[in-house]
Design an enzyme around this catalytic site. Structure first.
Site, PDB file in Angstrom:
ATOM      1  N   CYS A   7      33.295  45.666 -52.886  1.00 18.86           N
ATOM      2  CA  CYS A   7      32.952  46.462 -51.698  1.00 18.86           C
ATOM      3  C   CYS A   7      33.888  46.292 -50.496  1.00 18.86           C
ATOM      4  O   CYS A   7      35.020  46.774 -50.517  1.00 18.86           O
ATOM      5  CB  CYS A   7      31.500  46.182 -51.318  1.00 18.86           C
TER       6      CYS A   7
ATOM      7  N   GLU B 194      27.715  47.173 -56.445  1.00 14.95           N
ATOM      8  CA  GLU B 194      27.206  46.039 -55.668  1.00 14.95           C
ATOM      9  C   GLU B 194      25.700  46.231 -55.460  1.00 14.95           C
ATOM     10  O   GLU B 194      25.243  47.363 -55.298  1.00 14.95           O
ATOM     11  CB  GLU B 194      27.922  46.003 -54.313  1.00 14.95           C
TER      12      GLU B 194
ATOM     13  N   LYS C 152      32.394  37.281 -53.639  1.00 18.80           N
ATOM     14  CA  LYS C 152      32.954  38.128 -52.567  1.00 18.80           C
ATOM     15  C   LYS C 152      33.506  37.280 -51.416  1.00 18.80           C
ATOM     16  O   LYS C 152      32.802  36.429 -50.859  1.00 18.80           O
ATOM     17  CB  LYS C 152      31.855  39.053 -52.057  1.00 18.80           C
TER      18      LYS C 152
HETATM   19  O1  LIG Z   1      23.495  45.068 -47.140  1.00 19.43           O
HETATM   20  C1  LIG Z   1      23.101  45.484 -48.227  1.00 19.43           C
HETATM   21  O2  LIG Z   1      21.940  45.262 -48.621  1.00 19.43           O
HETATM   22  C2  LIG Z   1      24.017  46.273 -49.099  1.00 19.43           C
HETATM   23  N1  LIG Z   1      25.378  46.152 -48.713  1.00 19.43           N
HETATM   24  C3  LIG Z   1      26.062  45.040 -48.957  1.00 19.43           C
HETATM   25  O3  LIG Z   1      25.553  44.144 -49.533  1.00 19.43           O
HETATM   26  C4  LIG Z   1      27.461  44.913 -48.481  1.00 19.43           C
HETATM   27  C5  LIG Z   1      27.444  43.844 -47.454  1.00 19.43           C
HETATM   28  S1  LIG Z   1      26.301  44.183 -46.132  1.00 19.43           S
HETATM   29  N2  LIG Z   1      27.991  46.120 -47.960  1.00 19.43           N
HETATM   30  C6  LIG Z   1      29.271  46.289 -47.692  1.00 19.43           C
HETATM   31  O4  LIG Z   1      30.117  45.426 -47.915  1.00 19.43           O
HETATM   32  C7  LIG Z   1      29.597  47.644 -47.088  1.00 19.43           C
HETATM   33  C8  LIG Z   1      31.037  47.806 -46.685  1.00 19.43           C
HETATM   34  C9  LIG Z   1      31.218  49.095 -45.991  1.00 19.43           C
HETATM   35  O5  LIG Z   1      30.371  49.959 -45.950  1.00 19.43           O
HETATM   36  C10 LIG Z   1      32.490  49.346 -45.295  1.00 19.43           C
HETATM   37  O6  LIG Z   1      33.451  48.568 -45.471  1.00 19.43           O
HETATM   38  O7  LIG Z   1      32.567  50.327 -44.561  1.00 19.43           O
END
Ligand SMILES: O=C(O)CNC(=O)[C@H](CS)NC(=O)CCC(=O)C(=O)O
Length: 278
Positions: free
Chosen positions: A162, A43, A119
């Site tokens: 993710c 991702e 997503k």
């Molecule tokens: O925000 C960013 O720039 C990078 N990360 C993402 O894009 C995404 C959405 S914020 N991260 C997750 O889904 C983490 C899930 C996770 O860590 C969990 O389920 O514990």
């Protein structure tokens, strides 16, 4: 379906798209040199940084990401998964212009689009470490169930992204639709990852008697944002076949159809379900 090598890439993306794509290609090349025929990027492979900058650059990020995936799949003659990148919402009816879909894209060896998924579960979470994530501030949740790309050569490939990994019903949907290899491209936080990441991946693999291929972000992206790493490939019995640890690199393992058949004979749990799932 045949036996083949798959690779889960582990990288540290930042807010420089070109730099990220260069890093991604270097790691893809490494995987291909080791014999991988299916390569998966995490991702946010093409951009990980400030949310407002991401929004501003989203058209450019989307175009460069898609072009990259197509070009590289053709160049190295591989199946290539782009684990998640922003694609601007263009449907003017829904009043969400300015937002993006967090999109995963699977490209074939000739550069053709095989599957696409937006997503569905957005990471809106306040963590005890003081970090706040509000993915829905910039991203619109997808509303279409994730696809399974059915391939006689590579197996039935199910998509997800993710945070989805916390919602087992999505993977049940994939296995009910024939999936036996599931992608979980991620940018898991270091805080949640240390306790949850591997357990969740093994659970999804075991309960669906499927391979799980989980490319990951690792390390510091911004002064406040650290990802857990441990890109891995888990087999249908739940065994971790490869783990990229906490450095940039690739986790490579063999995907074996005979192993899927064997495990599904030994543990026929998919046939013993009593609750139905839409
Ligand atoms: O925000 C960013 O720039 C990078 N990360 C993402 O894009 C995404 C959405 S914020 N991260 C997750 O889904 C983490 C899930 C996770 O860590 C969990 O389920 O514990």
């Amino acid at each position: 379906m045949k036996s083949y090598l798959a690779a889960a890439v582990q990288m540290t993306s930042v807010s420089d798209v070109d730099k990220n794509l260069t890093q991604a290609e270097d790691l893809i090349q490494l995987a291909v040199n080791r014999g991988a025929e299916l390569v998966c990027l995490p991702e946010n492979f093409s951009f990980l940084g400030d949310e407002s900058e991401k929004t501003k650059l989203s058209t450019e990020i989307a175009e460069k990401s898609e072009k990259f995936l197509i070009t590289i799949a053709q160049r190295y003659q591989i199946l290539l998964l782009g684990g998640g990148f922003p694609v601007p919402v263009t449907d003017s009816n829904n009043g969400n212009l300015g937002k993006m879909y967090n999109t995963a894209l699977l490209i074939g060896r000739e550069g053709e689009e095989l599957a696409r998924y937006r997503k569905m579960h957005l990471f809106d979470v306040n963590l005890p470490d003081g970090n706040t994530y509000q993915e829905s501030a910039t991203v619109l949740a997808g509303t279409e169930m994730p696809p399974v790309y059915t391939s006689e050569t590579y197996g039935n490939l199910g998509l997800s992204v993710c945070y989805d990994v916390r919602f087992p019903e999505l993977y049940r949907h994939l296995s009910q639709n024939g999936a036996n290899v599931m992608f979980v491209p991620a940018a898991f936080t270091a805080f949640t990852g240390k306790d949850h990441w591997q357990v969740l991946l093994q659970a999804r693999a075991i309960e669906n008697t499927s391979y799980v291929i989980a490319p990951a972000q690792v390390g510091m992206h911004t002064p406040r944002r650290q990802s857990h790493g441990h890109a891995m490939i888990v087999d249908p019995w739940g065994i971790v076949l490869a783990d990229a640890g906490d450095r940039i690199g690739v986790a490579i393992a063999e995907i074996q159809p005979s192993r899927i058949d064997q495990i599904r004979r030994q543990m026929p749990s998919l046939q013993h379900r009593t609750f139905s799932c839409s």
